[in-house]
Design an enzyme around this catalytic site. Structure first.
Site, PDB file in Angstrom:
ATOM      1  N   ARG A 105      -0.010  25.817  44.224  1.00 43.67           N
ATOM      2  CA  ARG A 105       1.444  25.921  44.234  1.00 43.67           C
ATOM      3  C   ARG A 105       2.022  25.554  42.878  1.00 43.67           C
ATOM      4  O   ARG A 105       1.679  24.513  42.304  1.00 43.67           O
ATOM      5  CB  ARG A 105       2.044  24.994  45.306  1.00 43.67           C
ATOM      6  CG  ARG A 105       3.540  25.208  45.513  1.00 43.67           C
ATOM      7  CD  ARG A 105       4.061  24.401  46.662  1.00 43.67           C
ATOM      8  NE  ARG A 105       4.070  22.969  46.374  1.00 43.67           N
ATOM      9  CZ  ARG A 105       4.685  22.064  47.121  1.00 43.67           C
ATOM     10  NH1 ARG A 105       5.311  22.432  48.228  1.00 43.67           N
ATOM     11  NH2 ARG A 105       4.640  20.787  46.798  1.00 43.67           N
ATOM     12  N   THR A 109       8.392  26.395  40.770  1.00 43.03           N
ATOM     13  CA  THR A 109       8.936  27.420  41.673  1.00 43.03           C
ATOM     14  C   THR A 109       8.569  27.175  43.129  1.00 43.03           C
ATOM     15  O   THR A 109       9.164  27.775  44.028  1.00 43.03           O
ATOM     16  CB  THR A 109       8.409  28.802  41.267  1.00 43.03           C
ATOM     17  OG1 THR A 109       6.990  28.849  41.478  1.00 43.03           O
ATOM     18  CG2 THR A 109       8.708  29.094  39.799  1.00 43.03           C
ATOM     19  N   ASP A 200      -4.515  18.777  58.566  1.00 44.28           N
ATOM     20  CA  ASP A 200      -4.904  19.431  57.326  1.00 44.28           C
ATOM     21  C   ASP A 200      -6.345  19.913  57.467  1.00 44.28           C
ATOM     22  O   ASP A 200      -7.282  19.120  57.451  1.00 44.28           O
ATOM     23  CB  ASP A 200      -4.772  18.477  56.137  1.00 44.28           C
ATOM     24  CG  ASP A 200      -4.979  19.171  54.803  1.00 44.28           C
ATOM     25  OD1 ASP A 200      -6.053  19.775  54.610  1.00 44.28           O
ATOM     26  OD2 ASP A 200      -4.077  19.103  53.957  1.00 44.28           O
ATOM     27  N   ASP A 203      -8.858  18.956  54.575  1.00 41.85           N
ATOM     28  CA  ASP A 203      -9.212  17.538  54.562  1.00 41.85           C
ATOM     29  C   ASP A 203     -10.178  17.212  55.700  1.00 41.85           C
ATOM     30  O   ASP A 203     -11.136  16.458  55.528  1.00 41.85           O
ATOM     31  CB  ASP A 203      -7.958  16.681  54.687  1.00 41.85           C
ATOM     32  CG  ASP A 203      -7.202  16.584  53.374  1.00 41.85           C
ATOM     33  OD1 ASP A 203      -7.774  16.959  52.322  1.00 41.85           O
ATOM     34  OD2 ASP A 203      -6.041  16.139  53.400  1.00 41.85           O
TER      35      ASP A 203
END
Length: 209
Positions: A105, A109, A200, A203
């Site tokens: 990411r 933005t 997650d 993870d």
């Protein structure tokens, strides 16, 4: 939800495996095994409509006609969580091609950006995009466009669970993509996690809590 583009694998084994993946007490080693087994069920469904060709082989008894898959298949996991699904695809389809898409990411933005891409030719191939969780749909939509731009015409996202929001975003950005999943969950919470979800996935898969 576009029913013609989304296949939910309604099979007792899929539900059984998903139950243990949801369980917060499942340890990483068992989590990886469960993810592989459930992916096998999903890939079987995702490849149901592959074209076939007829050939003749010699058995120990006589010659007979057989059917084989008639199109090259390429699996492309989105790093890193998609790696937990890859071995199931390669075990089922030993001749499968393998590519990789790495996304991160952009902190300014907040949109996904590509940091790694490597794949064989996607021309005339059936491409399986592997990503365990379709949440907001941002990463999947970005990866799908990446593959389309590199020649993918027959594209299927294989995911373990999906949120309605992610399905909507992905199918709006790529109306021809197919989605194969074990479950469509309730939706996203205020921080973008799927509810009830799995937590997650990366993870839990790699034990990086």
């Amino acid at each position: 939800m576009p029913q013609d583009r989304v296949t939910v694998v309604d099979h007792p084994l899929a539900g059984h495996l998903l139950a243990d993946l949801r369980d917060a007490g499942t340890e990483p080693e068992r989590y990886r095994t469960l993810a592989e087994r459930l992916t096998s069920v999903l890939v079987l469904e995702a490849t149901r409509s592959l074209p076939t060709v007829t050939e003749t082989v010699q058995t120990p008894i006589t010659a007979t006609e057989v059917t084989r898959i008639g199109r090259h298949v390429v699996a492309v996991p989105i790093l890193r969580a998609g790696l937990g699904m890859l071995s199931a695809a390669t075990d089922l389809l030993p001749d499968i091609g393998v590519g990789y898409v790495g996304l991160e990411r952009n902190e300014e933005t907040l949109q996904p950006t590509e940091y790694y891409y490597k794949a064989p030719s996607l021309d005339d191939a059936s491409v399986l995009l592997l990503d365990p969780m379709l949440a907001t749909g941002g990463s999947a939509a970005f990866a799908a466009k990446l593959l389309r731009d590199r020649g993918a015409t027959d594209l299927t996202l294989v995911c373990i669970i999906a949120a309605p929001e992610g399905i909507e975003r992905l199918t709006q950005s790529d109306p021809d993509i197919r989605i194969v999943t074990a479950c469509v969950d309730e939706g996203l919470n205020d921080v973008g996690y799927i509810v009830p979800g799995l937590g997650d996935f990366g993870d839990r898969l790699f034990g990086t809590f």
